[in-house]
Design a protein around this motif. Structure first.
Motif, PDB file in Angstrom:
ATOM      1  N   LEU A 155      11.882 -47.474  -1.343  1.00 47.66           N
ATOM      2  CA  LEU A 155      12.102 -46.850  -2.474  1.00 47.66           C
ATOM      3  C   LEU A 155      11.630 -45.432  -2.311  1.00 47.66           C
ATOM      4  N   PHE A 156      10.344 -45.146  -1.735  1.00 52.27           N
ATOM      5  CA  PHE A 156       9.747 -43.711  -1.816  1.00 52.27           C
ATOM      6  C   PHE A 156      10.133 -43.093  -0.949  1.00 52.27           C
ATOM      7  N   SER A 157      10.741 -43.744   0.274  1.00 56.14           N
ATOM      8  CA  SER A 157      11.452 -43.007   1.414  1.00 56.14           C
ATOM      9  C   SER A 157      12.657 -42.499   1.085  1.00 56.14           C
ATOM     10  N   SER A 158      13.583 -43.274   0.639  1.00 60.12           N
ATOM     11  CA  SER A 158      14.743 -42.847   0.243  1.00 60.12           C
ATOM     12  C   SER A 158      14.895 -41.973  -1.097  1.00 60.12           C
ATOM     13  N   GLY A 159      13.850 -42.183  -1.924  1.00 58.17           N
ATOM     14  CA  GLY A 159      13.703 -41.063  -3.101  1.00 58.17           C
ATOM     15  C   GLY A 159      13.331 -39.680  -2.727  1.00 58.17           C
ATOM     16  N   TRP A 160      13.457 -39.354  -1.275  1.00 59.61           N
ATOM     17  CA  TRP A 160      13.359 -38.050  -0.882  1.00 59.61           C
ATOM     18  C   TRP A 160      14.619 -37.766  -0.223  1.00 59.61           C
ATOM     19  N   ALA A 161      15.489 -38.253  -0.184  1.00 60.25           N
ATOM     20  CA  ALA A 161      16.809 -38.277   0.604  1.00 60.25           C
ATOM     21  C   ALA A 161      17.381 -36.747   0.238  1.00 60.25           C
ATOM     22  N   GLY A 162      17.198 -36.482  -1.229  1.00 58.15           N
ATOM     23  CA  GLY A 162      18.311 -35.389  -1.694  1.00 58.15           C
ATOM     24  C   GLY A 162      17.414 -33.948  -1.037  1.00 58.15           C
ATOM     25  N   THR A 163      16.166 -34.155  -0.599  1.00 56.02           N
ATOM     26  CA  THR A 163      15.563 -32.792  -0.291  1.00 56.02           C
ATOM     27  C   THR A 163      16.180 -32.249   1.159  1.00 56.02           C
ATOM     28  N   GLY A 164      16.970 -33.175   1.777  1.00 51.00           N
ATOM     29  CA  GLY A 164      17.671 -32.741   2.985  1.00 51.00           C
ATOM     30  C   GLY A 164      18.766 -31.718   2.687  1.00 51.00           C
ATOM     31  N   ALA A 171      16.429 -54.292   1.523  1.00 51.82           N
ATOM     32  CA  ALA A 171      15.703 -53.267   1.620  1.00 51.82           C
ATOM     33  C   ALA A 171      16.878 -52.140   1.918  1.00 51.82           C
ATOM     34  N   VAL A 172      17.668 -52.315   2.752  1.00 49.32           N
ATOM     35  CA  VAL A 172      18.806 -51.110   3.346  1.00 49.32           C
ATOM     36  C   VAL A 172      19.769 -51.063   1.993  1.00 49.32           C
ATOM     37  N   LEU A 173      19.884 -52.040   1.201  1.00 53.73           N
ATOM     38  CA  LEU A 173      20.907 -51.899   0.273  1.00 53.73           C
ATOM     39  C   LEU A 173      20.132 -51.039  -0.994  1.00 53.73           C
ATOM     40  N   MET A 174      18.705 -51.171  -1.074  1.00 52.87           N
ATOM     41  CA  MET A 174      17.964 -50.744  -2.040  1.00 52.87           C
ATOM     42  C   MET A 174      18.045 -49.085  -1.625  1.00 52.87           C
ATOM     43  N   ALA A 175      17.599 -48.854  -0.382  1.00 51.89           N
ATOM     44  CA  ALA A 175      17.325 -47.668   0.118  1.00 51.89           C
ATOM     45  C   ALA A 175      18.781 -46.687  -0.104  1.00 51.89           C
ATOM     46  N   ILE A 176      19.986 -47.385  -0.032  1.00 53.84           N
ATOM     47  CA  ILE A 176      21.363 -46.664  -0.485  1.00 53.84           C
ATOM     48  C   ILE A 176      21.366 -46.465  -1.691  1.00 53.84           C
ATOM     49  N   VAL A 177      20.875 -47.301  -2.799  1.00 53.70           N
ATOM     50  CA  VAL A 177      21.140 -46.986  -3.974  1.00 53.70           C
ATOM     51  C   VAL A 177      20.264 -45.828  -4.651  1.00 53.70           C
ATOM     52  N   ILE A 178      18.958 -45.793  -3.934  1.00 60.67           N
ATOM     53  CA  ILE A 178      17.920 -44.523  -4.247  1.00 60.67           C
ATOM     54  C   ILE A 178      18.305 -43.473  -3.573  1.00 60.67           C
ATOM     55  N   ALA A 179      18.883 -43.544  -2.352  1.00 64.87           N
ATOM     56  CA  ALA A 179      19.373 -42.256  -1.414  1.00 64.87           C
ATOM     57  C   ALA A 179      20.485 -41.814  -2.318  1.00 64.87           C
ATOM     58  N   SER A 180      21.387 -42.554  -2.568  1.00 63.82           N
ATOM     59  CA  SER A 180      22.482 -41.979  -3.398  1.00 63.82           C
ATOM     60  C   SER A 180      22.232 -41.358  -4.732  1.00 63.82           C
ATOM     61  N   LEU A 181      21.407 -41.937  -5.356  1.00 60.83           N
ATOM     62  CA  LEU A 181      20.819 -41.290  -6.730  1.00 60.83           C
ATOM     63  C   LEU A 181      20.136 -39.959  -6.457  1.00 60.83           C
ATOM     64  N   SER A 182      19.247 -39.939  -5.481  1.00 59.66           N
ATOM     65  CA  SER A 182      18.485 -38.597  -4.923  1.00 59.66           C
ATOM     66  C   SER A 182      19.455 -37.730  -4.496  1.00 59.66           C
ATOM     67  N   ASN A 183      20.443 -37.840  -3.715  1.00 61.89           N
ATOM     68  CA  ASN A 183      21.588 -36.886  -3.143  1.00 61.89           C
ATOM     69  C   ASN A 183      22.219 -36.390  -4.520  1.00 61.89           C
ATOM     70  N   ALA A 184      22.597 -37.223  -5.332  1.00 61.96           N
ATOM     71  CA  ALA A 184      23.510 -36.890  -6.393  1.00 61.96           C
ATOM     72  C   ALA A 184      22.427 -35.644  -7.172  1.00 61.96           C
ATOM     73  N   ILE A 185      21.118 -36.148  -7.522  1.00 62.42           N
ATOM     74  CA  ILE A 185      20.413 -35.322  -8.167  1.00 62.42           C
ATOM     75  C   ILE A 185      20.390 -33.921  -7.568  1.00 62.42           C
ATOM     76  N   ALA A 186      20.178 -33.852  -6.182  1.00 64.60           N
ATOM     77  CA  ALA A 186      19.810 -32.799  -5.446  1.00 64.60           C
ATOM     78  C   ALA A 186      21.012 -31.874  -5.581  1.00 64.60           C
ATOM     79  N   LEU A 187      22.262 -32.354  -5.314  1.00 65.29           N
ATOM     80  CA  LEU A 187      23.459 -31.736  -5.573  1.00 65.29           C
ATOM     81  C   LEU A 187      23.939 -31.071  -6.808  1.00 65.29           C
ATOM     82  N   LEU A 188      23.272 -31.731  -7.962  1.00 61.48           N
ATOM     83  CA  LEU A 188      23.349 -31.137  -9.353  1.00 61.48           C
ATOM     84  C   LEU A 188      22.227 -30.140  -9.642  1.00 61.48           C
ATOM     85  N   VAL A 189      20.966 -30.394  -9.334  1.00 60.76           N
ATOM     86  CA  VAL A 189      20.020 -29.638  -9.904  1.00 60.76           C
ATOM     87  C   VAL A 189      19.668 -28.433  -8.931  1.00 60.76           C
TER      88      VAL A 189
END
Length: 287
Positions: A101-110, A177-195
């Motif tokens: 959760l915490f690792s993929s939540g930062w995905a959008g920072t990239g 764990a991988v599926l959960m990471a994809i869910v949160i990383a996708s959400l983080s990426n979407a937020i990063a691209l919007l905000v």
């Protein structure tokens, strides 16, 4: 930077994407190749920051050993049900999912770093396939989550935890764990691209990740929680992943409790990846 700017770079002609000039190319093979190159780029970036890589590994170790010792007596509370015996064995799947959760939540920072440094513009003006820019990010998160999961398992075993589910249970936990990471990383990426702002992304990610963690059975049996928490947990994808992992690692695994939850996670991962792709297209149109 949008597609019409491609012609101005001189790398492709008349403002057309490069792959349009080579119809004989296999688009799927090219997509996979570009995705692999972008995933490798992210891995190299991580390796160039050993302090960050160490923190991402140390944090789950602290959770596992600290929580495992601090709350080990809770399994004696009437109503607490630990399928695997000790609290260390109970909490191991929870720590794995918390780490994802915490690792993929930062995905959008990239993405935001790439925007700030102009790398995103250079990528968009290159022949790289747009789908690869999202797949590469998600593949990197899946890869790092899988590595973190195996490390947490190794530490749990070293600390004395044993799992009756064996290799099949570990594989199911890895998948969850991988599926959960994809869910949160996708959400983080979407937020990063919007905000497009680091501070906003961090605030929104924490606002989403923390409730998902505490409204699940990651560190506590929800049967000891208030009724409304148990009700919310039924619809919490983190709880689906934790329960599926815990069941798969237990003796006498009830696959009827594992497979439907993994199926829901797969559907949610596909839906969130689609959402992130839509956000990427919106970014391209507005850039």
């Amino acid at each position: 930077m949008s597609a019409p700017a491609l012609g101005a770079t001189g790398r492709v002609g008349a403002g057309r994407p490069a792959h349009a000039d080579h119809p004989a190319r296999n688009p799927v093979r090219e997509l996979l190749r570009h995705s692999g190159l972008l995933t490798a780029r992210s891995v190299r970036s991580l390796l160039r920051q050993p302090a960050y890589a160490a923190i991402t590994l140390i944090q789950p170790v602290i959770w596992l050993l600290l929580f495992g010792q601090l709350f080990r007596s809770v399994i004696h509370i009437p109503g607490f049900h630990a399928d695997n015996g000790s609290y260390l064995e109970f909490i191991t799947p929870g720590v794995i999912l918390m780490t994802a959760l915490f690792s993929s939540g930062w995905a959008g920072t990239g993405y935001i770093e790439d925007m700030d440094r102009g790398v995103m513009d250079r990528l968009l003006s290159s022949p790289v396939r747009r789908g690869a820019m999202m797949i590469g990010s998600l593949a990197y998160q899946a890869l790092t989550t899988a590595l973190q999961t195996l490390i947490v398992f190794a530490i749990a075993y070293a600390a004395g935890a044993r799992f009756a589910g064996g290799v099949a249970g570990i594989a199911m936990t890895l998948l969850a764990a991988v599926l959960m990471a994809i869910v949160i990383a996708s959400l983080s990426n979407a937020i990063a691209l919007l905000v497009r702002q680091q501070e906003a992304l961090i605030g929104i990610s924490q606002f989403i990740v923390l409730p998902l963690q505490f409204l699940s059975s990651a560190i506590m049996d929800t049967r000891l929680s208030p009724g409304w928490v148990r009700h919310v947990a039924r619809y919490n994808p983190v709880d689906w992943a934790v329960v599926a992992s815990r069941q798969a690692l237990s003796s006498g695994t009830q696959w009827g409790a594992v497979l439907p939850r993994l199926g829901f996670l797969m559907l949610l991962a596909a839906a969130m990846a689609w959402l992130a792709t839509r956000a990427f297209r919106a970014y391209q149109r507005s850039a």
